[in-house]
Write a protein that holds these residues in place. Structure first.
Motif, PDB file in Angstrom:
ATOM      1  N   VAL A  46      41.250  37.662  33.542  1.00  0.00           N
ATOM      2  CA  VAL A  46      40.108  38.497  33.935  1.00  0.00           C
ATOM      3  C   VAL A  46      39.099  38.658  32.805  1.00  0.00           C
ATOM      4  N   PHE A 106      34.785  38.993  32.579  1.00  0.00           N
ATOM      5  CA  PHE A 106      34.027  40.147  32.075  1.00  0.00           C
ATOM      6  C   PHE A 106      33.001  39.706  31.033  1.00  0.00           C
ATOM      7  N   LEU A 127      30.073  37.822  32.623  1.00  0.00           N
ATOM      8  CA  LEU A 127      29.188  38.687  33.398  1.00  0.00           C
ATOM      9  C   LEU A 127      28.408  39.625  32.486  1.00  0.00           C
ATOM     10  N   GLY A 176      33.972  34.923  39.252  1.00  0.00           N
ATOM     11  CA  GLY A 176      34.663  36.125  39.719  1.00  0.00           C
ATOM     12  C   GLY A 176      35.788  35.763  40.671  1.00  0.00           C
ATOM     13  N   GLY A 224      38.746  33.918  38.753  1.00  0.00           N
ATOM     14  CA  GLY A 224      39.596  34.860  38.022  1.00  0.00           C
ATOM     15  C   GLY A 224      40.490  35.650  38.973  1.00  0.00           C
ATOM     16  N   TYR A 225      39.933  35.989  40.127  1.00  0.00           N
ATOM     17  CA  TYR A 225      40.690  36.772  41.097  1.00  0.00           C
ATOM     18  C   TYR A 225      41.902  35.994  41.610  1.00  0.00           C
ATOM     19  N   LYS A 230      45.118  46.072  39.791  1.00  0.00           N
ATOM     20  CA  LYS A 230      45.013  47.256  40.654  1.00  0.00           C
ATOM     21  C   LYS A 230      45.208  46.811  42.097  1.00  0.00           C
ATOM     22  N   TYR A 262      38.059  45.557  47.950  1.00  0.00           N
ATOM     23  CA  TYR A 262      38.772  44.430  47.345  1.00  0.00           C
ATOM     24  C   TYR A 262      40.227  44.763  47.036  1.00  0.00           C
ATOM     25  N   THR A 263      40.509  46.011  46.674  1.00  0.00           N
ATOM     26  CA  THR A 263      41.893  46.326  46.293  1.00  0.00           C
ATOM     27  C   THR A 263      42.714  46.857  47.460  1.00  0.00           C
ATOM     28  N   LEU A 314      26.814  43.894  39.709  1.00  0.00           N
ATOM     29  CA  LEU A 314      27.295  42.510  39.733  1.00  0.00           C
ATOM     30  C   LEU A 314      28.741  42.435  39.244  1.00  0.00           C
ATOM     31  N   ILE A 315      29.048  43.287  38.222  1.00  0.00           N
ATOM     32  CA  ILE A 315      30.435  43.353  37.730  1.00  0.00           C
ATOM     33  C   ILE A 315      31.363  43.795  38.871  1.00  0.00           C
ATOM     34  N   ALA A 344      31.810  40.887  41.669  1.00  0.00           N
ATOM     35  CA  ALA A 344      32.698  39.765  41.366  1.00  0.00           C
ATOM     36  C   ALA A 344      34.144  40.209  41.571  1.00  0.00           C
ATOM     37  N   ALA A 345      34.914  39.389  42.272  1.00  0.00           N
ATOM     38  CA  ALA A 345      36.253  39.822  42.667  1.00  0.00           C
ATOM     39  C   ALA A 345      37.147  40.165  41.470  1.00  0.00           C
ATOM     40  N   ALA A 346      37.184  39.293  40.459  1.00  0.00           N
ATOM     41  CA  ALA A 346      38.134  39.493  39.357  1.00  0.00           C
ATOM     42  C   ALA A 346      37.842  40.772  38.590  1.00  0.00           C
ATOM     43  N   THR A 347      36.564  41.006  38.262  1.00  0.00           N
ATOM     44  CA  THR A 347      36.233  42.154  37.431  1.00  0.00           C
ATOM     45  C   THR A 347      36.277  43.451  38.241  1.00  0.00           C
ATOM     46  N   ASP A 348      35.974  43.371  39.533  1.00  0.00           N
ATOM     47  CA  ASP A 348      36.019  44.582  40.352  1.00  0.00           C
ATOM     48  C   ASP A 348      37.414  45.187  40.360  1.00  0.00           C
ATOM     49  N   ILE A 349      38.444  44.330  40.381  1.00  0.00           N
ATOM     50  CA  ILE A 349      39.810  44.844  40.466  1.00  0.00           C
ATOM     51  C   ILE A 349      40.068  45.832  39.327  1.00  0.00           C
ATOM     52  N   HIS A 350      39.585  45.512  38.117  1.00  0.00           N
ATOM     53  CA  HIS A 350      39.829  46.415  36.981  1.00  0.00           C
ATOM     54  C   HIS A 350      39.005  47.699  37.084  1.00  0.00           C
ATOM     55  N   VAL A 351      37.737  47.604  37.459  1.00  0.00           N
ATOM     56  CA  VAL A 351      36.876  48.797  37.393  1.00  0.00           C
ATOM     57  C   VAL A 351      36.766  49.549  38.719  1.00  0.00           C
ATOM     58  N   HIS A 352      37.293  48.983  39.791  1.00  0.00           N
ATOM     59  CA  HIS A 352      37.263  49.665  41.090  1.00  0.00           C
ATOM     60  C   HIS A 352      37.967  51.017  40.995  1.00  0.00           C
TER      61      HIS A 352
END
Lengths: 303, 538
Positions: free
Chosen positions: A12, A16, A19, A78, A81-82, A146, B307-308, B370-371, B374-382
């Motif tokens: 991930v 970051f 982006l 994105g 990475g997901y 998460k 997403y989560t 945009l963060i 994006a699927a990967a980064t959203d998981i952390h900050v969601h």
């Protein structure tokens, strides 16, 4: 540690970086242009506008096309990475996380249970997520992982702890009064230490259950206090043999909190609701009769 | 309150009657606009107060001024008040009503009585929501999202609160219908679609979202109430329901709803920037078109809130892709606004400062979006404070600052009196500083992993939370100065006459304050909204 196992964090974090880099570049560009124009074309320097241009086809094409390419690149990275978060290594250790208002419980294939998530260093772990009541969220900031814990749904996550240590585990989906104290930790132990812990954990559950430990592990103490202070549920202290005003099937009633009352309240929490409290306590279908006895004995002892 | 006397009777003293009934039963779009303005802005101040209390509670770990249940109720009410009582009805109701009919050269909206009725429905809904706070099981504690199964189980007053939101939905739908009809049917001669002010274009796009999306929210909320009162079991897995179905239904409305909040703000900015640059807006067609594009594409991105949730990976792929597509029209708008400044003659008066601040804060909010897209980064900050920061950058830094810009730009037109410039700029500076301290720290907290809706937090988050709280005080200080200066000016300040900003839209061609009929004779429109040659200003 497997030589080429990419951890979730490693999957991930580059996304970051990409982006943030792109966003920062855009933000600095927009802000710099805006500030320059404001200073250069301030009315004190430019008493009259020196242009009446109101469109330019090429500019519009350029600043439609460039952002399109950029956001598609962001989308792609994105997504890429997901995928790493979803691809569980086949040799992952299975653990079940059970969430309830407001505690976590983790159980291992050999029957061991724990309020903390113990994992071996360097070995991937697959966590099955089970909720007994409302939606919770399983969140490990250190591993960028998460996933919501939805009642009736089979969700899972995986992660690998690259080094020994203790890492925060939060509930990320709002779940009521004590949402913010629904916190636990991941305890990453070296593989040998973990194996020893797992063996010991499974053997203690086989002996006679300890009521106090159960009350802690099953999350009872999240709502029922031991010192008599009112919580989300009635306090345990002084409860045994006291007179309790309850509602049964919508009718008010005063009963004595004897052993039968305690047992019924644990097995069928929704049957009797103490006046002034919400009908929110979940039943635990995994609770054995032996464990129930131990819990009731423990509550009886709290005078 | 006294007003500058005009040779023509202004809408302030046309009826010969004074007192409350000449307002709450008036069908004049200007009076209804001010009714909406004071009611929605009043709720904004209530929301601000709640927000400040939340920040004080989060100043230090553990209990500071309230218990967890109170905190949970407060953030729920803060969200419900700010979203359903302020920012959704605010722009359309206040400035849409005040300005739009005049900008298109009309006497009033198409259905003036329906317009008054919409305000009444809004007030009734607001009263129902307020009642839910003080009766039954106490204020709702579900968050403004009312997620099931929690919302179907909690003993707090959720049913009454969702009934209030349900009622307010009708106000929104009817206003949308009214505006679409008005913009189609009541444009003056010569007011072609290519000459519509961009504020009107944005209201038009917004009105369609209101008409099409709000019924879905209404149905969803009825289902939540049925779940609680009748135990229908549509959403509760214990009875064979699906909690994710609720989330889909909720966000099918509530994501487009953020465009109801932001589109009119973009319209305000598109009107203000050319005036204070004395230069036509750059890319009129692209800005108008992008409003429609945002409204259309924005209706298809709701799943990025989920997403989560356990939704399928295919759904995440599609929703992430569509989310990035929506970013393009927003970027086009920003580039066109900035280009409008080039070779203009820029005056940094209060409306312009707020408008330029909108561009910056909206850009920060949009880029942090945009963060989240994006699927990967959203998981952390969601579901962390990153989302809280992002949302406030877009809706407070964006819509909120645009609302302040509109207040400084248009309210003097309707009062015939103005505020003082220096305190307005001081207020702006404090709010800008305080805003960034408050919300940028939230984005950092989210990156570190602090979840949102947290009453208490671990010691590692303490410093940034304290900084954020101090920022909220600076922000509130600026807001207070702005309020005192603005309203003192509007009620007792020096006269505001003619066309001091040099605007080319129709509202600047009529007397100040506007007469009841708006135009003495029906106007003939001969030039575009940003053609400043005819405004009499060099």
């Amino acid at each position: 540690m497997n030589s080429r196992l990419i951890t979730t964090t490693e999957a991930v974090d580059p996304v970051f970086m990409f982006l943030f880099g792109a966003c920062l570049l855009l933000l600095v560009g927009i802000t710099a242009a805006m500030l320059f124009f404001i200073v250069r074309f301030h009315r004190s320097r430019a008493p009259r506008p020196t242009s009446t241009a109101d469109n330019n086809l090429w500019l519009e094409i350029v600043w439609t096309a460039l952002p399109t390419i950029l956001v598609l690149a962001m989308f792609y990275y994105g997504w890429y990475g997901y995928l790493a978060l979803r691809r569980v290594p086949p040799d992952a250790l299975p653990v079940t996380a059970t969430a309830r208002m407001w505690s976590w419980s983790f159980s291992y294939p050999n029957g061991a249970t724990s309020p903390k998530l113990f994992v071996p260093v360097g070995k991937p772990v697959r966590v099955e997520l089970v909720s007994l009541d409302v939606i919770h969220g399983f969140f490990l900031p250190a591993f960028r992982v998460k996933r919501d814990v939805v009642p009736g749904m089979k969700n899972h996550v995986w992660f690998v702890a690259p080094k020994a240590g203790s890492f925060d585990l939060f509930c990320s989906q709002y779940c009521g009064t004590a949402h913010s104290s629904m916190i636990s930790t991941v305890e990453a132990l070296p593989e040998a230490e973990f194996a020893a812990w797992l063996k010991q954990g499974s053997s203690t559950t086989a002996t006679r259950p300890d009521g106090r430990k159960l009350a802690q592990e099953k999350g009872c103490l999240g709502c029922h206090s031991l010192d008599g202070t009112p919580g989300v549920g009635p306090a345990f202290k002084g409860l045994y043999q006291s007179q309790v005003e309850v509602m049964r099937a919508g009718k008010p009633l005063t009963v004595t909190a004897d052993e039968a009352y305690l047992k019924e309240s644990i097995r069928q929490p929704e049957a009797l609701i103490v006046k002034g409290f919400q009908p929110i306590m979940p039943a635990d279908p995994d609770l054995t009769d032996e464990q129930l006895e131990a819990l009731v004995e423990f509550i009886k002892g709290l005078k | 309150m006294s007003h500058i006397q005009q040779p023509q009777t202004s809408f302030w003293n046309d009826t010969g009657k004074t007192g409350i009934t000449s307002w709450i039963f008036s069908t004049d779009h200007k009076r209804i606009g001010l009714l909406y303005f004071y009611s929605t802005f009043g709720f904004f101040l209530v929301g601000v107060l709640l927000g400040l209390l939340l920040r004080i509670e989060l100043m230090a770990p553990g209990r500071t001024i309230m218990g967890p249940q109170t905190y949970n109720a407060l953030f729920t009410v803060h969200g419900v008040v700010m979203i359903f009582l302020f920012i959704i009805p605010g722009f359309q109701g206040s400035f849409g009503n005040l300005v739009m009919p005049i900008q298109i050269g009309a006497r009033d909206v198409s259905f003036p009585r329906l317009n008054l009725f919409s305000w009444w429905i809004y007030m009734i809904g607001a009263v129902v929501i307020l009642t839910s706070l003080f009766t039954g099981g106490g204020p709702p504690d579900t968050g403004w999202t009312f997620y099931v199964p929690f919302s179907s189980r909690t003993g707090t007053n959720v049913s009454l609160a969702v009934l209030g939101v349900f009622i307010i939905g009708f106000s929104s739908i009817l206003t949308g219908l009214n505006f679409v009809t008005t913009i189609h049917r009541l444009r003056a001669e010569g007011m072609s679609w290519g000459r519509l002010p961009l504020f009107v274009w944005s209201l038009y796009a917004t009105a369609w979202v209101q008409i099409l999306a709000t019924p879905i929210l209404a149905i969803t909320l009825v289902l939540v109430a049925a779940e609680r009162l009748l135990g229908t079991g549509l959403f509760d897995p214990a009875t064979g329901g699906d909690p994710l179905m609720y989330q889909h239904l909720f966000w099918i409305y509530s994501h487009p709803a953020v465009y109801i909040m932001i589109l009119p703000a973009m319209g305000v900015i598109s009107d203000i920037i050319p005036v204070f640059s004395r230069k036509p807006i750059f890319g009129y067609k692209m800005i108008a078109f992008s409003s429609i594009a945002i409204a259309a594409a924005g209706s298809l991105v709701w799943g990025h809130h989920m997403y989560t949730s356990g939704m399928s990976d295919t759904a995440i792929l599609v929703f992430s892709f569509l989310t990035f597509i929506v970013a393009i029209p927003s970027a086009i708008k920003v580039f066109n606004w900035v280009s409008t400044l080039y070779r203009g003659s820029i005056s940094l008066e209060a409306p312009m400062l707020f408008a330029l601040t909108f561009i910056l804060l909206f850009s920060i909010g949009g880029l942090s979006g945009l963060i989240l897209g994006a699927a990967a980064t959203d998981i952390h900050v969601h579901d962390t404070h990153f989302v809280v920061g992002h949302f406030h950058y877009v809706i407070f830094g964006g819509s909120g600052f645009a609302f302040f810009a509109a207040m400084h730009y248009w309210l003097p037109k309707f009062y015939g009196r103005r505020y003082a410039e220096k305190p307005a700029i001081l207020a702006w500076a404090l709010m800008f500083t305080g805003f960034n301290i408050t919300y940028f720290t939230m984005q950092l907290l989210g990156m570190q992993g602090m979840p949102r809706r947290y009453y208490d937090y671990l010691p590692e988050f303490a410093t940034l939370n304290l900084v954020s709280t101090v920022g909220s005080w600076i922000l509130a200080g600026g807001l207070l100065i702005m309020l005192i200066n603005l309203f003192r000016g509007l009620w007792w300040g020096p006269p505001f006459e003619g066309n001091p900003w040099g605007g080319a839209t129709l509202e600047w061609s009529i007397p100040t304050p506007p007469p009841t009929e708006n135009f003495i004779e029906e106007p003939l429109v001969t030039h575009g909204p940003y053609d400043f040659k005819g405004t009499g200003i060099p």
